[in-house]
Structure formats: C-alpha cells, structure tokens
Scaffold this motif. Sequence first.
Motif, PDB file in Angstrom:
ATOM      1  N   ASP A   1       6.793   8.117  -0.561  1.00 53.28           N
ATOM      2  CA  ASP A   1       6.569   7.108  -1.594  1.00 53.28           C
ATOM      3  C   ASP A   1       6.914   5.973  -0.689  1.00 53.28           C
ATOM      4  O   ASP A   1       6.060   5.068  -0.446  1.00 53.28           O
ATOM      5  N   ASP A   2       7.252   6.151   0.313  1.00 52.62           N
ATOM      6  CA  ASP A   2       7.980   5.428   1.818  1.00 52.62           C
ATOM      7  C   ASP A   2       6.131   4.085   2.117  1.00 52.62           C
ATOM      8  O   ASP A   2       5.443   3.521   2.384  1.00 52.62           O
ATOM      9  N   TRP A   3       5.217   5.365   2.120  1.00 53.58           N
ATOM     10  CA  TRP A   3       4.240   5.424   2.739  1.00 53.58           C
ATOM     11  C   TRP A   3       2.817   4.839   1.704  1.00 53.58           C
ATOM     12  O   TRP A   3       2.352   3.558   2.086  1.00 53.58           O
ATOM     13  N   HIS A   4       3.308   5.027   0.434  1.00 59.67           N
ATOM     14  CA  HIS A   4       2.845   4.398  -0.822  1.00 59.67           C
ATOM     15  C   HIS A   4       3.469   2.987  -0.436  1.00 59.67           C
ATOM     16  O   HIS A   4       2.187   1.341  -1.126  1.00 59.67           O
ATOM     17  N   GLN A   5       4.512   2.540  -0.004  1.00 55.04           N
ATOM     18  CA  GLN A   5       4.637   1.068  -0.591  1.00 55.04           C
ATOM     19  C   GLN A   5       4.464   0.451   0.887  1.00 55.04           C
ATOM     20  O   GLN A   5       4.542  -0.262   0.431  1.00 55.04           O
ATOM     21  N   ALA A   6       4.424   1.326   1.796  1.00 58.99           N
ATOM     22  CA  ALA A   6       3.614  -0.004   2.987  1.00 58.99           C
ATOM     23  C   ALA A   6       2.495  -0.034   2.552  1.00 58.99           C
ATOM     24  O   ALA A   6       1.939  -1.359   3.035  1.00 58.99           O
ATOM     25  N   ILE A   7       1.496   0.768   2.079  1.00 57.77           N
ATOM     26  CA  ILE A   7      -0.121   0.363   1.979  1.00 57.77           C
ATOM     27  C   ILE A   7      -0.250  -0.242   0.803  1.00 57.77           C
ATOM     28  O   ILE A   7      -1.388  -1.699   0.992  1.00 57.77           O
ATOM     29  N   ALA A   8       0.619  -0.403  -0.367  1.00 56.67           N
ATOM     30  CA  ALA A   8       0.634  -1.286  -1.013  1.00 56.67           C
ATOM     31  C   ALA A   8       1.029  -2.838  -0.526  1.00 56.67           C
ATOM     32  O   ALA A   8       0.642  -4.058  -1.484  1.00 56.67           O
ATOM     33  N   GLU A   9       1.913  -3.048  -0.539  1.00 57.41           N
ATOM     34  CA  GLU A   9       2.730  -4.800   1.045  1.00 57.41           C
ATOM     35  C   GLU A   9       1.169  -4.576   1.692  1.00 57.41           C
ATOM     36  O   GLU A   9       0.803  -6.319   1.838  1.00 57.41           O
ATOM     37  N   GLY A  10       0.401  -3.960   2.237  1.00 54.76           N
ATOM     38  CA  GLY A  10      -0.603  -4.176   2.765  1.00 54.76           C
ATOM     39  C   GLY A  10      -1.686  -4.860   1.644  1.00 54.76           C
ATOM     40  O   GLY A  10      -1.850  -5.836   1.843  1.00 54.76           O
ATOM     41  N   TYR A  11      -1.631  -4.160   0.956  1.00 55.31           N
ATOM     42  CA  TYR A  11      -3.179  -4.355  -0.571  1.00 55.31           C
ATOM     43  C   TYR A  11      -2.401  -5.856  -0.727  1.00 55.31           C
ATOM     44  O   TYR A  11      -3.454  -6.551  -1.076  1.00 55.31           O
ATOM     45  N   GLU A  12      -1.424  -5.925  -0.934  1.00 55.09           N
ATOM     46  CA  GLU A  12      -1.145  -7.641  -1.418  1.00 55.09           C
ATOM     47  C   GLU A  12      -1.417  -8.532  -0.774  1.00 55.09           C
ATOM     48  O   GLU A  12      -1.778  -9.421  -1.225  1.00 55.09           O
ATOM     49  N   ARG A  13      -0.713  -8.601   0.323  1.00 59.63           N
ATOM     50  CA  ARG A  13      -1.357  -9.678   1.517  1.00 59.63           C
ATOM     51  C   ARG A  13      -2.573 -10.063   1.487  1.00 59.63           C
ATOM     52  O   ARG A  13      -3.263 -10.554   1.559  1.00 59.63           O
ATOM     53  N   LEU A  14      -3.728  -8.935   1.933  1.00 60.39           N
ATOM     54  CA  LEU A  14      -4.976  -8.770   1.634  1.00 60.39           C
ATOM     55  C   LEU A  14      -5.334  -9.245   0.211  1.00 60.39           C
ATOM     56  O   LEU A  14      -6.581 -10.130   0.541  1.00 60.39           O
ATOM     57  N   PHE A  15      -5.194  -8.846  -0.786  1.00 60.26           N
ATOM     58  CA  PHE A  15      -5.773  -9.535  -1.570  1.00 60.26           C
ATOM     59  C   PHE A  15      -5.394 -10.403  -1.474  1.00 60.26           C
ATOM     60  O   PHE A  15      -6.525 -11.528  -2.469  1.00 60.26           O
ATOM     61  N   LEU A  16      -4.247 -11.178  -1.875  1.00 58.16           N
ATOM     62  CA  LEU A  16      -3.774 -12.582  -1.778  1.00 58.16           C
ATOM     63  C   LEU A  16      -4.720 -13.249  -0.703  1.00 58.16           C
ATOM     64  O   LEU A  16      -5.531 -14.337  -0.923  1.00 58.16           O
ATOM     65  N   ASP A  17      -4.955 -12.969   0.435  1.00 58.59           N
ATOM     66  CA  ASP A  17      -5.409 -13.417   1.907  1.00 58.59           C
ATOM     67  C   ASP A  17      -6.760 -13.868   1.182  1.00 58.59           C
ATOM     68  O   ASP A  17      -7.657 -14.921   2.004  1.00 58.59           O
ATOM     69  N   GLU A  18      -7.524 -12.950   1.088  1.00 60.37           N
ATOM     70  CA  GLU A  18      -8.944 -12.576   1.324  1.00 60.37           C
ATOM     71  C   GLU A  18      -9.707 -12.852  -0.382  1.00 60.37           C
ATOM     72  O   GLU A  18     -11.349 -13.111   0.018  1.00 60.37           O
ATOM     73  N   LEU A  19      -8.899 -12.402  -0.901  1.00 61.03           N
ATOM     74  CA  LEU A  19      -9.689 -12.601  -2.501  1.00 61.03           C
ATOM     75  C   LEU A  19      -9.674 -14.170  -2.964  1.00 61.03           C
ATOM     76  O   LEU A  19      -8.160 -14.855  -3.654  1.00 61.03           O
ATOM     77  N   ARG A  20     -11.069 -14.844  -3.332  1.00 60.83           N
ATOM     78  CA  ARG A  20     -10.759 -16.049  -3.624  1.00 60.83           C
ATOM     79  C   ARG A  20     -11.177 -16.319  -5.128  1.00 60.83           C
ATOM     80  O   ARG A  20     -11.618 -15.239  -5.738  1.00 60.83           O
ATOM     81  N   GLU A  21     -10.443 -16.989  -5.626  1.00 63.12           N
ATOM     82  CA  GLU A  21     -10.333 -17.533  -7.414  1.00 63.12           C
ATOM     83  C   GLU A  21     -11.513 -16.972  -7.634  1.00 63.12           C
ATOM     84  O   GLU A  21     -13.119 -17.561  -7.094  1.00 63.12           O
TER      85      GLU A  21
END
Length: 253
Positions: free
Chosen positions: A81-101
């Motif tokens: 559960d903790d591990w998935h949470q950490a991955i989800a937070e990483g993905y969230e940052r990356l998707f917001l930073d790296e995926l343009r409109e």
Amino acid sequence: MRRLLVIGIGVGNPAHLTVEAIEALNEADVFFLPDKGSEKAGLRQLRLDICERYIRETGHRFVNVGMPKRAKTESYLADVDDWHQAIAEGYERLFLDELREGEVGALLVWGDPSLYDSTLRILGRLGERGVDLDYRVIPGISSVQVLTARHGIALNGIGEPVLLTTGRRLSVDDGRAFASIVVLLDGELAFRRLEGEDLDIYWGAYLGTADEVLVSGRLADVADEIEALRARLREAKGWIMDSYLLRRREPAR
Ligand SMILES: C[S@@+](CC[C@H](N)C(=O)[O-])C[C@H]1O[C@@H](n2cnc3c(N)ncnc32)[C@H](O)[C@@H]1O
C-alpha cells in the motif's frame, strides 16, 4: 484532461505486440519508462527496441520514471500500500510536469496489464487524488499464454477451473482443490511444497525471449532439475522470470 495509453507489450518477444498495441504506440507523444536499476536494464532496453521497431514517426520523447523500493516488513499488504502510494505520487508529479495539453502519454506494461500488475490500481489512486486523467488499456500477451503455447497445452482441463496464484500463496490444499494451477511471482520454489502430490509441471523461464528455457514432466521427477537450472540461470543472468503450470495427473484408464 490528460490522456494516457496503458499498453500491454507481451513478455519479451516484440513480435507478440498486437496491431492495436502498435497503433497505440504510434499515437503516443511521451513514453514513461520505469527505471528499476541495473538488473532490469535489459527489460528497459526491450521497451526501447519495441518503440524503435514499431513507431513510424519521430517527435515522441521518453521520460524516466524513478521507481521507489518496496519496504519489506512483516506486513506485506501495508508495504504494498505504501509503495503504491509512493509510485502514484511520482506519476502524478510526472504527468502534470511532462504531459502538455493535448499530448498523449504511454506506459508500456509487461505482458497484460490486468495480470499481477499494479499499474491500473495505481492509476485508480490518481483518480482518487483528483488527477484528471483519461486512460485506455490495450491488452497484451501474458506470460501464461506464452507458457501454455510453448508447452503446447491447454490452460484448463475440460470444463474445469484454473487457479492463478503466486508462489507466496501456493499451498498443498490448492493442489488438491484444483486440477490446474498457474503460479507466477515465485521466488521460493513453492512447487516443492506439492511434491507429494501426483502432478505434472510445465515450467518456463524468460518466455518469449532468446533465452527461453522450458522443462516439463512429473513434478517429483523434475523438481531437482528445475531447482538447479533456475539457480544456474539466475546466477548467469543476474535475474530470472519464470512461471509454471501444475496439472493433476489423470488416473490411468
Ligand atoms: C509482476 S508479474 C507480471 C505478469 C505480466 N503482467 C504478465 O501478463 O505475464 C511478473 C511475473 O510474471 C511471470 N513472467 C513475466 N514475464 C515472464 C517471462 N518472460 N517468462 C516467464 N515468466 C514470466 C513471472 O512469474 C514473473 O514473476
């Protein structure tokens, strides 16, 4: 709204990609590639080779995804559960930073995304965290399909159920309740627990790759061979991925 394709890429043979997967590769602008350290570098290379082989246009880019390590305490589920949470937070940052409109992202998932893979659960967490993400899943050929194909066997007996489980969970009771059992994620030679049962084993390592190895036979006869072979292969390559099907032997007619 950010768009993401979750593409099943098979388990090592680029020829196992479906036409739908190839079309999806050509739709994506940004590929998020997991970085799991040196022993998995070959698996990362395979993802790059798949892109090179199938993507017709240039203009796409690759973004590394650092993968946190899972803690190993007594509480497996809490660790996951903790591990998935950490991955989800990483993905969230990356998707917001790296995926343009207007851009489309892609995750290349080993085998089929529905089978012993947490990508879809982790993306579900992003939804719960309020990330506006639209994702589509493209199925892939799983290790189970390659295993049965290579051994030339059916997955199930006639009209019978199949148990799909992990080495951690495999028990003697399973061997008595199910005529066919597929085991993935077994780092501990769990088939040894069922050696007293009258079973055949169909084992395969590095399925779909150039290093593919198969062994089959009566479990009691081939268990030692598989154990020794597995240790040797693991030592030589630094890692191993193997799976197997256990099947109750038919009483002689
Ligand atoms: C995290 S699960 C992922 C399964 C994957 N989603 C699939 O569809 O096969 C990893 C396990 O799948 C099995 N596996 C994956 N690739 C394999 C391969 N090339 N050869 C043998 N087993 C494989 C192994 O049991 C491994 O421990």
